[in-house]
Design a protein around this motif. Structure first.
Motif, short mmCIF file in Angstrom:
data_model
loop_
_atom_site.label_atom_id
_atom_site.label_comp_id
_atom_site.label_asym_id
_atom_site.label_seq_id
_atom_site.Cartn_x
_atom_site.Cartn_y
_atom_site.Cartn_z
N UNK A 163 0.82 -1.21 0.00
CA UNK A 163 0.00 0.00 0.00
C UNK A 163 0.85 1.26 0.00
N UNK A 174 2.31 1.78 -3.57
CA UNK A 174 1.27 2.20 -4.51
C UNK A 174 0.85 3.65 -4.24
N UNK A 175 0.67 3.95 -2.98
CA UNK A 175 0.26 5.30 -2.63
C UNK A 175 1.35 6.32 -2.93
N UNK A 233 1.35 7.07 -6.66
CA UNK A 233 0.24 7.97 -7.02
C UNK A 233 0.58 9.40 -6.62
N UNK A 293 -3.54 5.24 -0.73
CA UNK A 293 -3.37 3.89 -1.29
C UNK A 293 -2.95 3.85 -2.74
N UNK A 294 -3.11 4.97 -3.48
CA UNK A 294 -2.88 4.85 -4.92
C UNK A 294 -3.94 4.00 -5.61
N UNK A 295 -5.01 3.69 -4.91
CA UNK A 295 -6.22 3.04 -5.44
C UNK A 295 -6.11 1.54 -5.71
N UNK A 296 -4.91 0.99 -5.82
CA UNK A 296 -4.78 -0.40 -6.27
C UNK A 296 -5.55 -1.35 -5.35
#
Lengths: 801, 295, 164
Positions: free
Chosen positions: A687, A690-691, A694, C137-140
């Motif tokens: 997480x 990934x975050x 983004x 989270x970046x959505x994943x």
């Protein structure tokens, strides 16, 4: 995932994050959810000009409105409190919650209205009449440096807060001896982490107990200290509640000016006072902007692309005041050469004030902008020589067998295997296929580019940049701690001593303790006492908690295990060497039926003192306060210092297309190789990465606190400050590797900044690769659609398209 | 960000709403609220009274009037988005509406609200201009109408009279056998207001030549703009790419595009040309491929 | 003004100012603090509630406007004390959150999507959550939570031996 899954029982296994249970039902404990009886609400009166003298404040209309209790101005607050703590030695640049005599940025807080509801406070704030005399202002950092510039703080005599040059190694000689040189200018635009929850704080003063209760959406080292200092009360009168859930922070939620404001008001007015920033207050005046940094990089290299030496000047536009933020120039010193074996470095760190919103610590604390500068440079080196950018990186990278590796600025990198991570990524996704896809897109009329970034995530959070940048600071520790008690019936409770903002620390602590004690982590309660009941904690900054909180929990658990074993061997009458501890029980190696169960040991410790070893305290309570591994020494005279104990590594490989007519970029492939040593909880680490990616995409393409020529912030709301949605973040594949750290208890390194540290560099490199056939480049982030479109159109016009 | 205080009324019918509007200049109607409420939260809009027209059933409809499809002012954008009649008869609407905001804002936002708001970058005003829609409104107990071309005169400025309330809009239906549509917008993120947008509708004759064409651009200047001269130039022709490019370039040569935080004037001009050409190309292709109306 | 709001199946009589948003009314007067204020101008989606089953922004509606329509909050989709719905559990399984601030909104969007589209594609899910910003989270893992929830709900009526 761990390379040795059999090695651990709970660590590195796919466990749920226990904090999630309360969030999915909407029962998080966010500051705005906390209901303290008789609380009144604050709204701010803000300065509309970038610089203005405050001539008068007429509160009469506001005070006459029903439900309005008070209007506080800067003069009253300044007389009752001390200025906020700053990191640099700049006594003529004081920072206060409310402007005193002069406001120095548009949106700066000038007065605070207290009313029965937030709506009434806003109504009243509109009626407060402030008479301003506009002053000249300066917005640009390079202009602020010039002689004759408008001064943001007259008494300071210049706009320069920091100008320090470090020379590590024979830089001039290395430049003279190298056949090739390259210079690059890179601009990181002003962006920040902008959590979805704004900062909020409730403060309540109990004059009989003389305790100030504070609930806040906070992520700040020395928070209680700073409150006590500013309000001139003992820190033992400050009770910060760490069980408040923080709705995202990623560095910025420092809120000290908000806290001193409400802390003063509750003591003055006799009831609890609450300030929850609305989004407008947050964006303009919350003092949570991030770095705005201009780099000038020069490198000296040879024909094979090996870089021998680097000079870097980093000029930071701090905003009108500075708390801790100039240190964001110092932290990157701990990884100033990135993953490369650059032999000598000259680094000039400059921080200037301008009439913009004050900056705060942002995820990575300056590392991500620095990585953009380094990675753009290495790409340009490769391009200049006609060499492949991955190959040039390989040639420069520290090799696996060369660790621990000490870089010119004095930090020793603990471990790494950069070449293997790259190999693994390229085994997963063929570089040749990616290049073919890029070429196919190009022949179909799009611009397309491959972006590469190889970066380090220094982790462990040792704040040695403080002493490095400001020699008056002599701090050589950044503690964390854990206390474990086993109660009279045998349940285990562990404590951690800070707030969290989604990192899963309760899960981390229970997993580590469970691993050591060999009991199910789900049976271990983790609580957060308040600051008066806590041991020291440096809080979740600097990617430190897996290392420091994990380490403290590990050591505390081992103390408990040692104590339990000693009690058992004493009671069994066997020497220590024959004891085996397994799953909460201790037995005799020679006679396994002779054992003491967990319940037995609890009974002895809590109730059968006559069976205890002599000189041992009854009960089962242990704690550990931990020093930073490898830490403890001040910087040398020439500015060398061991910064953070560990370095994680990430390698980004992406493919970007750009519509040449519209200038719209799209990331069509995203791969990242990630090595953060032993992973304690895979779901959490995934997480984070990934975050972070983004977040990095936002900084590279969408997010900017842009100002107009009149000093007005143009991105005041989410309509203009563009946060990536699910459409803007492509699917990402993470390729994992584990190179354990020799410096930590489980081999773990940090991962709280992963993805963010390299994504902007990867995107910038990809876009430049895409633009290269047109003979143009860009080194200014964020890279905006309109700017790209105009650049491409101009280049095509020049080429006769 | 709490709105300034206001009085609230629910209008049972349109004349009650108009009467309340006429009584006080700082009264406003609220329908979906997706644009008005944020403005009120930021205290940029400060009506002293809000008239809620959401419950006036007579304002929510989608009707086939033969020559036109009539849509009531308080019809939700998401309802129009999914309506099969609209998809068949006004395919340009069906194509463009998914670009408005997000699903959550289309769930509440209304057709009339977006038209009355007249944001230069909004999709619905652009479509109304492209299709020569007619807006209906009520004032002083009378119903009146106004062509879209006369309605949008500046950024957030319309010729809706004081005290008037939009009641609906009629979109003309193109009855030809070969009709196609095209719509493009460019923005930083997919759901943002457009930097530039373009819409086109094309009817081809049996010989494949352009029988009828409508082209308009949005977000480039203060209000959506029809490319009349381009339409005249292209009518009767084959709509070859070069001809379309030339016609659109000519039509946009003299505009004075907006410049702001998000896009330069030059970007808007250049991309307006590009998107208009793409929209026409899409419409032509679709018309060539279709037996009936587009999907 | 006196209004009646139907929230999570119960009808509440409330006294509100017209300017009180539905979000503030739910949080301050009904103690339903699962809906969160992130921006108060309709962009971030953290305030999402279901309005007659449709996901909307509660910060863009005044409470007085909400009378007469059933409203569902995160508290209303939680089965009971200590229990998690299949969707909530799926979010825990994939760790579709970190700080938890956008989470109730995301879960309600999942409820609305899966009620109408039991087998959403990745694109359907990405589009559905595109109006809700997550900074953590970046959505994943959120997208994965939606997909896992969909899969479990689809298989929910069939005995476990027959699945796969």
């Amino acid at each position: 995932m761990s390379e040795n899954p059999d090695h651990f029982r709970f660590v590195s296994t796919d466990r749920r994050v226990r904090e999630d249970r309360r969030f999915v039902v909407g029962k998080g404990n966010f500051v705005a959810d906390i209901d303290v009886a008789n609380t009144r609400h604050v709204a701010l009166v803000t300065c509309p000009y970038p610089a203005a003298a405050i001539k008068s404040i007429d509160k009469s209309a506001a005070l006459a409105m029903p439900g309005v209790h008070y209007v506080l101005d800067g003069r009253e607050l300044a007389e009752a409190t001390l200025p906020l703590m700053t990191g640099l030695d700049t006594p003529n640049v004081p920072r206060r919650p409310l402007a005193l005599d002069v406001a120095r940025y548009a949106g700066e807080w000038v007065a605070a209205v207290v009313a029965d509801t937030r709506a009434l406070a806003e109504d009243a704030a509109e009626t407060v009449k402030v008479v301003y005399e506009k002053l000249p202002f300066v917005l640009d950092a390079e202009q602020a440096l010039q002689a004759g510039s408008v001064l943001v703080h007259e008494a300071h005599g210049s706009n320069v807060l920091l100008d320090k040059t470090f020379v590590w190694g024979a830089v001039d000689k290395d430049f003279a001896d190298s056949p090739r040189h390259l210079s690059l200018r890179v601009k990181w635009g002003r962006s920040s982490t902008v959590p979805i929850e704004t900062f909020g704080v409730v403060a309540s003063w109990d004059p009989w107990r003389e305790i100030l209760d504070v609930w806040a959406s906070i992520q700040m080292p020395r928070y209680a200290d700073q409150i006590g200092i500013a309000l001139k009360i003992p820190v033992s009168s400050v009770r910060v509640h760490y069980d408040v859930d923080v709705g995202g922070s990623y560095g910025v939620k420092r809120g000290i000016k908000h806290t001193v404001l409400v802390g003063y008001l509750t003591r003055r007015l006799g009831f609890p006072v609450r300030l929850i920033e609305d989004r407008l207050e947050n964006m303009r005046g919350g003092d949570a902007h991030g770095p705005e940094r201009l780099f000038n990089v020069d490198v000296a290299f040879d024909d094979s692309g090996v870089i021998r030496s680097m000079k870097m000047r980093a000029l930071e536009n701090v905003g009108a005041y500075a708390g801790r933020s100039p240190f964001q120039l110092g932290k990157p010193v701990g990884a100033i050469v990135g993953p490369y074996k650059i032999q000598s470095v000259q680094y000039r760190a400059m921080a200037v004030v301008t009439n913009k919103t004050t900056q705060e610590a942002v995820r990575g604390f300056g590392q991500s902008p620095t990585n953009v500068a380094i990675e753009r440079t290495i790409d340009e080196v490769a391009h200049t020589l006609g060499l492949d950018p991955i190959e040039v990186r390989r040639r420069n990278m520290i090799r696996h067998e060369e660790f621990p590796y000490t870089i010119p600025s004095g930090t020793t990198y603990d471990s790494g295997d950069y070449h293997t991570v790259i190999d693994k990524v390229l085994a997963h996704t063929s570089y040749e296929d990616l290049k073919k896809e890029r070429d196919r897109l190009r022949s179909a009329g799009k611009l397309a580019g491959i972006g590469i970034a190889a970066c380090l995530e220094p982790s462990g959070g040792n704040a040695m940049f403080e002493a490095l940048i400001n020699p008056k600071i002599t701090t050589t520790t950044f503690m964390d701690s854990c206390r474990i008690t086993v109660d009279g019936l045998g349940s285990i409770t562990a404590t951690m001593h800070t707030t969290s903002s989604g990192q899963g620390h309760e899960t981390l602590v229970s997993t580590v303790i469970g691993e050591v004690l060999q009991v199910n982590p789900d049976s271990i309660r983790v609580t957060r006492p308040d600051s008066l009941n806590s041991l020291p904690s440096g809080t979740p900054v600097g990617s430190r908690m897996a290392i420091m909180l994990g380490g403290a929990a590990f050591h505390a658990a081992n103390k408990l295990k040692t104590k339990l074993t000693a009690i058992a061997t004493h009671d069994l009458g066997i020497p220590l060497e024959r004891a085996i501890y397994a799953n909460g029980e201790v037995y005799d190696r020679n006679a396994p039926q002779d054992r003491r169960t967990w319940a037995d040991l609890v009974q002895i410790a809590h109730r059968n003192f006559h069976r205890m070893p002599s000189d041992m305290e009854p009960g089962l309570a242990v704690s550990h306060v931990m020093q930073v591994p490898t830490g403890g020494k001040l910087p040398t005279a020439d500015g060398r210092v061991q910064m953070y104990p560990c370095t994680s590594f990430e390698f980004h490989l992406i493919l970007v297309t750009i519509d040449p007519d519209l200038g719209t970029p799209e990331i069509v492939c995203y791969r990242i190789g990630h090595d953060c040593g032993t992973v304690i909880n895979p779901k959490i680490v995934r997480g984070m990465t990934m975050g972070g990616i983004a977040h990095g995409i936002g900084a590279a393409l969408y997010e900017e606190f842009a100002y107009d020529g009149e000093g007005q912030l143009m991105a005041q709301s989410f309509m203009d400050y563009l946060l990536p949605s699910s459409h803007e973040v492509p699917p990402v594949e993470i390729i994992h590797h584990v190179t354990p750290s020799p410096n930590t208890v489980l081999g773990q390194k940090g991962s709280g900044e992963s993805g963010y540290l390299g994504a902007p560099a990867a995107v910038a490199n990809a876009i430049n690769d895409a633009l290269r056939p047109l003979g143009i480049s860009t080194n200014t982030l964020p890279i905006k659609v309109s700017v790209l479109g105009d650049m491409i159109a101009a280049a095509r016009a020049n080429k006769g398209h | 960000m709490k709105a300034a205080p206001f009085e609230y009324s629910r209008a049972a019918d349109i004349d009650e709403a108009c009467a309340l509007l006429a009584a006080d200049e700082s009264t406003r109607v609220v329908a979906g609220g997706q644009t008005l409420v944020p403005m009120m939260a930021m205290r940029l809009a400060r009506p002293t009274r809000l008239i809620d027209i959401n419950r006036i059933a007579a304002l929510s409809y989608i009707r086939d009037d033969g020559e036109t499809i009539a849509i009531g002012a308080t019809t939700r954008q998401c309802v129009v988005e999914r309506d099969p009649l609209v998809a068949r008869k006004v395919p340009l609407l069906a194509r463009a509406i998914p670009w408005i905001g997000h699903a959550a804002t289309r769930a509440r936002g209304t057709i009339g609200g977006s038209l009355a708001n007249a944001d230069p970058a909004a999709e619905l005003p652009l479509l109304a201009i492209t299709l020569d829609a007619v807006l209906n409104y009520r004032v002083d107990g009378q119903t009146a109408e106004m062509p879209a071309r006369d309605f949008f005169i500046g950024p957030m400025i319309t010729t809706l009279p004081t005290g008037a309330c939009l009641t609906g809009v009629r979109f003309p239906v193109w009855r030809g056998a070969k009709v196609g549509v095209g719509f493009h917008e460019v923005n930083a993120r997919r759901s943002d207001f457009a930097f530039v947008s373009a819409a086109a509708q094309v009817e081809l004759g049996d010989d494949g030549e352009c029988k009828r064409i409508a082209i308009a651009i949005g977000a480039a200047v203060d209000f959506p703009m029809r490319l009349d001269s381009a339409e005249q130039q292209l009518q009767g022709g084959a709509l070859a790419d070069a001809a379309v490019q030339a016609a659109v370039t000519d039509a946009l040569a003299d505009i004075d595009p907006l410049a702001d935080l998000h896009a330069s004037a030059e970007y808007r001009r250049r991309v307006a040309i590009n998107l208009a050409a793409r929209a026409v190309a899409d419409a032509r292709s679709q018309a060539q491929g279709s037996k009936n109306h587009a999907h | 003004m006196r209004i009646e709001l139907n929230v999570n199946g119960a009808v509440h009589e409330l006294e509100v100012e017209p300017r009180t948003t539905l979000l503030d009314c739910l949080r301050d007067q009904l103690a339903l603090t699962g809906a969160h204020a992130g921006c108060e101008h309709g962009v971030c989606g953290a305030c999402t509630v279901l309005f007659d089953g449709v996901a909307v922004r509660a910060c863009l509606m005044f409470a007085v406007q909400a009378q007469g329509t059933p409203i569902t909050t995160i508290e209303g989709v939680t089965p009971g004390p200590g229990e998690l719905s299949p969707i909530q559990d799926a979010f825990c399984e994939t760790h579709g959150m970190q700080c938890g601030y956008c989470t109730p909104a995301m879960i309600l969007v999942a409820h609305a999507l899966l009620a109408n589209n039991p087998d959403p594609t990745r694109e359907d899910i990405v589009e559905a959550i595109s109006g809700n910003i997550c900074r953590c989270t970046g959505y994943a893992q959120i997208v994965e939570a939606f997909a896992l929830a969909a899969e479990r709900l689809r298989g929910a009526n069939r005995p476990s031996e027959l699945r796969k």
